[in-house]
Write a protein that holds these residues in place. Structure first.
Motif, short mmCIF file in Angstrom:
data_model
loop_
_atom_site.label_atom_id
_atom_site.label_comp_id
_atom_site.label_asym_id
_atom_site.label_seq_id
_atom_site.Cartn_x
_atom_site.Cartn_y
_atom_site.Cartn_z
N THR A 1 -22.36 -16.65 -42.19
CA THR A 1 -22.85 -17.66 -41.24
C THR A 1 -23.98 -18.48 -41.82
O THR A 1 -24.20 -19.61 -41.41
CB THR A 1 -23.33 -17.01 -39.92
N PHE B 1 -24.28 -21.88 -40.01
CA PHE B 1 -22.96 -22.32 -39.58
C PHE B 1 -22.56 -21.75 -38.22
O PHE B 1 -21.62 -22.22 -37.62
CB PHE B 1 -21.91 -22.02 -40.65
N SER B 2 -23.31 -20.75 -37.74
CA SER B 2 -23.00 -20.21 -36.41
C SER B 2 -23.40 -21.21 -35.32
O SER B 2 -22.95 -21.10 -34.19
CB SER B 2 -23.72 -18.88 -36.18
N GLU B 3 -24.21 -22.19 -35.69
CA GLU B 3 -24.65 -23.21 -34.73
C GLU B 3 -23.87 -24.52 -34.87
O GLU B 3 -24.17 -25.49 -34.20
CB GLU B 3 -26.14 -23.48 -34.90
N MET B 4 -22.89 -24.54 -35.76
CA MET B 4 -22.13 -25.77 -36.01
C MET B 4 -20.66 -25.57 -35.63
O MET B 4 -20.14 -24.47 -35.76
CB MET B 4 -22.19 -26.13 -37.48
N GLY B 5 -20.02 -26.62 -35.26
CA GLY B 5 -18.58 -26.60 -35.02
C GLY B 5 -18.13 -25.43 -34.18
O GLY B 5 -18.62 -25.20 -33.09
N ALA B 6 -17.21 -24.66 -34.71
CA ALA B 6 -16.63 -23.52 -33.98
C ALA B 6 -17.56 -22.31 -33.99
O ALA B 6 -17.32 -21.34 -33.29
CB ALA B 6 -15.29 -23.15 -34.59
N GLY B 7 -18.61 -22.36 -34.80
CA GLY B 7 -19.56 -21.25 -34.86
C GLY B 7 -19.09 -20.08 -35.69
O GLY B 7 -19.68 -19.02 -35.67
N ASP B 8 -18.02 -20.28 -36.45
CA ASP B 8 -17.47 -19.21 -37.28
C ASP B 8 -18.15 -19.20 -38.65
O ASP B 8 -18.58 -20.24 -39.15
CB ASP B 8 -15.97 -19.41 -37.48
N VAL C 1 -18.30 -19.32 -42.67
CA VAL C 1 -17.52 -20.15 -43.58
C VAL C 1 -17.59 -19.58 -45.00
O VAL C 1 -18.51 -18.83 -45.33
CB VAL C 1 -18.01 -21.62 -43.58
N ALA D 1 -16.28 -24.27 -48.13
CA ALA D 1 -16.65 -25.05 -46.95
C ALA D 1 -18.15 -25.33 -46.94
O ALA D 1 -18.58 -26.43 -46.57
CB ALA D 1 -16.23 -24.32 -45.67
N HIS E 1 -19.98 -29.01 -47.03
CA HIS E 1 -20.99 -29.38 -46.03
C HIS E 1 -22.25 -29.90 -46.72
O HIS E 1 -22.76 -30.97 -46.37
CB HIS E 1 -21.33 -28.17 -45.16
#
Length: 82
Positions: free
Chosen positions: A6, A27-34, A36, A40, A44
């Protein structure tokens, strides 16, 4: 399958700068929160940091200071200017 995380921290050098710096993305706060993978995360950071910025390395943790120390330790000859 590549490992996913994340948090990724990028060590990079901005155009015209001698010293690298680091920034972290959650990345847990972006998009789907999954989480990466590195590919990826690299995509980014290349988008966010912009043209002319050299992405030096990615680390799967959320501490920019630790990332810079790790990068400097593994690239000691480059840091010394050799």
């Amino acid at each position: 399958m590549d490992p996913t995380f994340t948090h990724w921290t990028a060590v990079y050098r901005s155009a015209g700068e001698d010293e690298p710096t680091a920034t972290t993305a959650d990345f847990s706060e972006m998009g789907a929160g999954d989480p990466v993978d590195a590919r990826a995360a690299k995509a980014h950071f290349r988008t966010v940091l912009g043209h002319g910025t050299e992405l030096l390395e990615l680390y799967p943790f959320d501490n920019p200071d630790e990332a810079l120390e790790t990068w400097r330790a593994t690239n000691a000859l480059e840091v010394a200017g050799l």
